[in-house]
Write an enzyme that holds these catalytic residues in place. Structure first.
Site, PDB file in Angstrom:
ATOM      1  N   TRP A 165       1.079  -1.183  -0.080  1.00 32.89           N
ATOM      2  CA  TRP A 165       0.023  -0.087   0.197  1.00 32.89           C
ATOM      3  C   TRP A 165       0.909   1.237  -0.031  1.00 32.89           C
ATOM      4  CZ3 TRP A 165      -2.046   2.752   4.889  1.00 32.89           C
ATOM      5  CH2 TRP A 165      -3.025   3.523   4.741  1.00 32.89           C
ATOM      6  N   ASP A 200      -0.617  -5.941   9.178  1.00 35.06           N
ATOM      7  CA  ASP A 200      -1.587  -5.008   9.067  1.00 35.06           C
ATOM      8  C   ASP A 200      -3.031  -5.502   8.818  1.00 35.06           C
ATOM      9  OD1 ASP A 200      -3.060  -2.645   8.366  1.00 35.06           O
ATOM     10  OD2 ASP A 200      -1.489  -1.990   6.927  1.00 35.06           O
ATOM     11  N   ALA A 250      -6.578  -4.557   7.928  1.00 41.14           N
ATOM     12  CA  ALA A 250      -7.235  -3.310   7.692  1.00 41.14           C
ATOM     13  C   ALA A 250      -8.590  -3.587   6.865  1.00 41.14           C
ATOM     14  CB  ALA A 250      -6.509  -2.249   6.598  1.00 41.14           C
ATOM     15  N   LYS A 252     -12.831   0.042   6.842  1.00 35.49           N
ATOM     16  CA  LYS A 252     -13.608  -0.510   5.811  1.00 35.49           C
ATOM     17  C   LYS A 252     -14.583  -1.370   6.219  1.00 35.49           C
ATOM     18  CE  LYS A 252     -10.676   1.587   3.235  1.00 35.49           C
ATOM     19  NZ  LYS A 252      -9.378   1.059   2.677  1.00 35.49           N
TER      20      LYS A 252
HETATM   21  C1  PLP Z   1      -3.447  -1.989   3.760  1.00 35.82           C
HETATM   22  C2  PLP Z   1      -3.970  -0.895   4.732  1.00 35.82           C
HETATM   23  N1  PLP Z   1      -3.490  -0.619   5.923  1.00 35.82           N
HETATM   24  C3  PLP Z   1      -4.105   0.429   6.618  1.00 35.82           C
HETATM   25  C4  PLP Z   1      -5.051   1.197   6.245  1.00 35.82           C
HETATM   26  C5  PLP Z   1      -5.422   2.334   7.171  1.00 35.82           C
HETATM   27  O1  PLP Z   1      -6.676   2.751   6.821  1.00 35.82           O
HETATM   28  P1  PLP Z   1      -7.158   3.977   7.879  1.00 35.82           P
HETATM   29  O2  PLP Z   1      -6.247   4.623   8.587  1.00 35.82           O
HETATM   30  O3  PLP Z   1      -8.023   4.726   7.287  1.00 35.82           O
HETATM   31  O4  PLP Z   1      -7.908   3.296   8.904  1.00 35.82           O
HETATM   32  C6  PLP Z   1      -5.411   1.043   4.664  1.00 35.82           C
HETATM   33  C7  PLP Z   1      -6.469   1.961   4.359  1.00 35.82           C
HETATM   34  O5  PLP Z   1      -6.583   2.238   3.062  1.00 35.82           O
HETATM   35  C8  PLP Z   1      -4.963   0.133   4.089  1.00 35.82           C
HETATM   36  O6  PLP Z   1      -5.355  -0.030   2.700  1.00 35.82           O
END
Ligand code: PLP
Length: 414
Positions: free
Chosen positions: A141, A222, A224, A257
């Site tokens: 990401w 991670d 998510a 999400k």
């Molecule tokens: C792989 C991954 N990690 C972490 C996040 C963190 O998202 P947020 O800070 O919006 O909770 C995202 C959001 O797109 C993600 O795709």
């Protein structure tokens, strides 16, 4: 006198040159400005329903009303956030009877989204061992490198996915991590890998765990997209196994999400330590880091989430809505892959159907991505990441034709 002096006073910002706009924000702006009725947005990474909207979940609306009705103060909660949220998250991620919870080796703090958890985790690693190298997947990401790198940690990439062949590079991944130094950290997407949609199988997770143990590497998981792959428990299975197999682990959790709480910034950092007293020491550092960055996490999203986790009817409603989001993406994966199969006359796009979560990499050069955007009004990021939640029954055939035509046009001699 220095050249950046204004009226005899040194200008602080004189040395800052304008940065290039964030690629994804630039893409959003171009999409909005495109007047075509056929335009399709596969770029920005948010869930969309059949009308193209990113909905407020019904369970969230209901819980939100209850939260507002019961609220008597806006006073600070605590640097660790809400206790009931933290313990429910820990249970959801690790499972009720996980050994790390039983032995009081796990500590959880509420964070501003998954990004907050990743950043606090990075700062914790730096506080413990400033020279640590963090290995991130190639590709990963786009926000991982700045979130972790800004803490001053050294980043390295391990091979993960061959975008042209649409396969994991698992042997190369193991080979690279085998060379990691003891104490290095390995960031692994727990499920629904972003941007590839390609996850490790359970036997591959087992091999990774063997390697983590043998090379004494520390996992940073991670999570998510819990619930976007199979269901809440299955998507956390690898996290549970890893946390059961190594003495130390970090887990970044996001509810952007799966609860659709994006802008409410709702997440958590779980840290598993060697024993209870070490966990207490680690927690004291986590709290000090949180205090030094944002002091207190935002409350509203976590209050809503905690209510949903605790209330039987709200929770059942959530699970049903989560299943509906997951199934819609699965259906759209199948729909797009089916159209591609018939337009291309080949099964070379079937990987889209078998991958998980919101994303897949089309695996084409950026020139094809440009052609898709400029000639067909189909928008995706330059690495050819597609958000499958942007596919609808009415546009799937059009997107498939556009993809096949753009690839063919690219191959034709100019
Ligand atoms: C792989 C991954 N990690 C972490 C996040 C963190 O998202 P947020 O800070 O919006 O909770 C995202 C959001 O797109 C993600 O795709």
């Amino acid at each position: 006198m220095r050249p950046w002096t204004i009226g005899g006073i040194d200008a602080l910002f004189q040395q800052l040159n304008r940065l290039n706009p964030d690629a994804i924000l630039g893409l959003m702006a171009r999409y909005r400005a495109d007047p075509s009725e056929r335009k399709v947005d596969l770029g920005i990474g948010v869930y969309r329903d059949l009308t193209g909207n990113t909905p407020v979940l019904d369970c969230v609306r209901r819980a939100e009303q209850e939260v507002l009705a019961a609220q008597t103060t806006k006073a600070y909660v605590a640097a660790a956030g809400r206790e009931e949220f933290n313990s429910a998250v820990e249970e959801m991620v690790l499972g009720a009877s996980h050994a790390a919870r039983r032995d009081r080796r796990a500590r959880t703090v509420q964070t501003p989204g998954g990004c907050g958890a990743l950043r606090v985790g990075a700062e914790l690693i730096r506080a413990a061992a400033p020279a640590t190298t963090v290995h991130v997947s190639d590709p990963t990401w786009g926000n991982h490198p700045p979130l972790l790198g800004s803490s001053g940690l050294r980043l390295e990439r391990y091979p993960y996915y061959d975008a042209a062949a649409h396969t994991l590079r698992f042997d190369a991944m193991l080979e690279r991590l085998e060379q990691g130094g003891a104490g290095d950290v390995v960031l692994i997407h727990a499920c629904c890998h972003n941007p590839t949609g390609a996850d490790l199988s359970s036997s591959q997770w087992q091999q990774v765990i063997d390697l983590l143990q043998r090379r004494r590497l520390i996992p940073f998981l991670d999570l998510a997209y819990q619930g976007f792959g199979e269901d809440l428990a299955a998507d956390a299975a690898a996290v549970r196994l890893v946390a059961d197999s190594v003495p130390e682990a970090l887990i970044a959790v996001s509810f952007s999400k799966n609860l659709g709480l994006y802008r409410e910034r709702t997440g958590a950092l779980i840290v598993v330590s060697e024993n209870e007293s070490r966990a207490d020491a680690v927690q004291s550092h986590v709290l000090q880091i949180a205090r030094s960055i944002y002091s207190m996490p935002p409350d509203h999203g976590a209050a809503i989430a905690a209510r949903i986790f605790a209330d039987q009817s709200l929770r059942q409603g959530w699970l049903a809505e989560l299943a509906a989001m997951r199934n819609r993406i699965r259906l759209m994966r199948a729909e797009l892959a089916g159209h591609l199969r018939s337009v291309a006359g080949s099964d070379c796009f079937d990987f889209i159907q078998s991958q998980r979560g919101m994303f897949s990499l089309l695996g084409v050069p950026s020139s094809v991505v440009d052609r898709l955007r400029d000639e067909h009004h189909v928008y995706m990021t330059s690495d050819s990441r597609m958000n499958l939640a942007g596919i609808m029954p009415h546009n799937a055939a059009y997107v498939a034709r556009s993809i096949v035509e753009s690839i063919a046009a690219q191959r034709r001699p100019a």
